[in-house]
Every structure is written in C-alpha cells, then in structure tokens.
Scaffold this motif. Structure first.
Motif, PDB file in Angstrom:
ATOM      1  N   THR A   8       8.564  26.698   1.972  1.00 19.97           N
ATOM      2  CA  THR A   8      10.017  26.818   1.875  1.00 19.97           C
ATOM      3  C   THR A   8      10.711  25.646   2.554  1.00 19.97           C
ATOM      4  O   THR A   8      11.636  25.044   1.989  1.00 19.97           O
ATOM      5  N   VAL A   9      10.263  25.291   3.753  1.00 20.48           N
ATOM      6  CA  VAL A   9      10.895  24.187   4.489  1.00 20.48           C
ATOM      7  C   VAL A   9      10.696  22.869   3.765  1.00 20.48           C
ATOM      8  O   VAL A   9      11.641  22.082   3.614  1.00 20.48           O
ATOM      9  N   ILE A  10       9.480  22.603   3.292  1.00 22.69           N
ATOM     10  CA  ILE A  10       9.204  21.345   2.590  1.00 22.69           C
ATOM     11  C   ILE A  10       9.967  21.295   1.263  1.00 22.69           C
ATOM     12  O   ILE A  10      10.555  20.268   0.914  1.00 22.69           O
ATOM     13  N   GLY A  11      10.016  22.411   0.544  1.00 21.29           N
ATOM     14  CA  GLY A  11      10.765  22.453  -0.708  1.00 21.29           C
ATOM     15  C   GLY A  11      12.246  22.236  -0.493  1.00 21.29           C
ATOM     16  O   GLY A  11      12.898  21.511  -1.250  1.00 21.29           O
ATOM     17  N   ALA A  13      13.607  20.592   2.004  1.00 21.55           N
ATOM     18  CA  ALA A  13      13.784  19.199   2.398  1.00 21.55           C
ATOM     19  C   ALA A  13      13.749  18.289   1.169  1.00 21.55           C
ATOM     20  O   ALA A  13      14.536  17.343   1.072  1.00 21.55           O
ATOM     21  N   ILE A  14      12.861  18.582   0.223  1.00 14.48           N
ATOM     22  CA  ILE A  14      12.785  17.768  -0.992  1.00 14.48           C
ATOM     23  C   ILE A  14      14.059  17.906  -1.820  1.00 14.48           C
ATOM     24  O   ILE A  14      14.584  16.925  -2.339  1.00 14.48           O
ATOM     25  N   VAL A  15      14.562  19.120  -1.926  1.00 13.03           N
ATOM     26  CA  VAL A  15      15.814  19.331  -2.678  1.00 13.03           C
ATOM     27  C   VAL A  15      16.969  18.592  -2.008  1.00 13.03           C
ATOM     28  O   VAL A  15      17.788  17.956  -2.689  1.00 13.03           O
ATOM     29  N   LEU A  16      17.046  18.644  -0.680  1.00 15.13           N
ATOM     30  CA  LEU A  16      18.101  17.907   0.023  1.00 15.13           C
ATOM     31  C   LEU A  16      17.954  16.405  -0.169  1.00 15.13           C
ATOM     32  O   LEU A  16      18.951  15.697  -0.343  1.00 15.13           O
ATOM     33  N   LEU A  17      16.730  15.906  -0.145  1.00 11.38           N
ATOM     34  CA  LEU A  17      16.496  14.476  -0.345  1.00 11.38           C
ATOM     35  C   LEU A  17      16.925  14.042  -1.741  1.00 11.38           C
ATOM     36  O   LEU A  17      17.584  13.008  -1.895  1.00 11.38           O
ATOM     37  N   ILE A  18      16.578  14.828  -2.747  1.00 16.05           N
ATOM     38  CA  ILE A  18      16.970  14.486  -4.117  1.00 16.05           C
ATOM     39  C   ILE A  18      18.495  14.501  -4.255  1.00 16.05           C
ATOM     40  O   ILE A  18      19.082  13.615  -4.878  1.00 16.05           O
ATOM     41  N   ALA A  19      19.149  15.496  -3.648  1.00 15.41           N
ATOM     42  CA  ALA A  19      20.610  15.560  -3.719  1.00 15.41           C
ATOM     43  C   ALA A  19      21.238  14.361  -3.011  1.00 15.41           C
ATOM     44  O   ALA A  19      22.212  13.777  -3.505  1.00 15.41           O
ATOM     45  N   ALA A  20      20.688  13.961  -1.865  1.00 14.02           N
ATOM     46  CA  ALA A  20      21.224  12.810  -1.132  1.00 14.02           C
ATOM     47  C   ALA A  20      21.031  11.525  -1.927  1.00 14.02           C
ATOM     48  O   ALA A  20      21.947  10.691  -2.011  1.00 14.02           O
ATOM     49  N   LEU A  21      19.855  11.346  -2.527  1.00 12.10           N
ATOM     50  CA  LEU A  21      19.603  10.140  -3.325  1.00 12.10           C
ATOM     51  C   LEU A  21      20.515  10.089  -4.543  1.00 12.10           C
ATOM     52  O   LEU A  21      21.046   9.029  -4.890  1.00 12.10           O
ATOM     53  N   PHE A  22      20.708  11.239  -5.195  1.00  8.77           N
ATOM     54  CA  PHE A  22      21.609  11.281  -6.353  1.00  8.77           C
ATOM     55  C   PHE A  22      23.034  10.931  -5.943  1.00  8.77           C
ATOM     56  O   PHE A  22      23.717  10.162  -6.618  1.00  8.77           O
ATOM     57  N   THR A  23      23.485  11.474  -4.803  1.00  8.72           N
ATOM     58  CA  THR A  23      24.841  11.190  -4.329  1.00  8.72           C
ATOM     59  C   THR A  23      25.000   9.717  -3.978  1.00  8.72           C
ATOM     60  O   THR A  23      26.004   9.087  -4.353  1.00  8.72           O
ATOM     61  N   MET A  24      24.021   9.136  -3.276  1.00  3.24           N
ATOM     62  CA  MET A  24      24.117   7.722  -2.915  1.00  3.24           C
ATOM     63  C   MET A  24      24.089   6.837  -4.156  1.00  3.24           C
ATOM     64  O   MET A  24      24.806   5.840  -4.241  1.00  3.24           O
ATOM     65  N   HIS A  25      23.278   7.189  -5.137  1.00  2.38           N
ATOM     66  CA  HIS A  25      23.226   6.424  -6.381  1.00  2.38           C
ATOM     67  C   HIS A  25      24.562   6.505  -7.117  1.00  2.38           C
ATOM     68  O   HIS A  25      25.073   5.496  -7.607  1.00  2.38           O
ATOM     69  N   TYR A  26      25.137   7.704  -7.183  1.00  2.51           N
ATOM     70  CA  TYR A  26      26.415   7.891  -7.870  1.00  2.51           C
ATOM     71  C   TYR A  26      27.529   7.120  -7.166  1.00  2.51           C
ATOM     72  O   TYR A  26      28.318   6.422  -7.803  1.00  2.51           O
TER      73      TYR A  26
END
Length: 46
Positions: A8-11, A13-26
């Motif tokens: 749960t914690v690793i999943g 963290a991965i979802v937060l990382l993907i959201a952060a990368l998408f936001t920074m890219h946008y």
C-alpha cells in the motif's frame, strides 16, 4: 499483514510520483519561460 502495508505504501508513493511528474510536465509546457523575453522585453538599464 506486513506485506499489505508495504504494498500500500509503495503503491501510494508511485501514484504520488506519477501525479507530480504529470503536473511538472504540464506546467513546464504551459509556463514556457523562453516566451517571457518576447512578451515583456527586459529593460535596458545602466
């Protein structure tokens, strides 16, 4: 039970990382810093 917690914690963290990368890219595409000089030229000061 411990494995579920780690998964749960690793999943999460991965979802937060993907959201952060998408936001920074946008934001990187939307807020193009190279246009700033064209829109508002830097004043010539001595």
């Amino acid at each position: 039970m411990m494995g579920l917690m780690f998964t749960t914690v690793i999943g999460y963290a991965i979802v937060l990382l993907i959201a952060a990368l998408f936001t920074m890219h946008y934001l990187g595409k939307a807020l193009n810093s190279s246009d700033a000089e064209t829109i508002d030229p830097k004043p010539e000061t001595k």
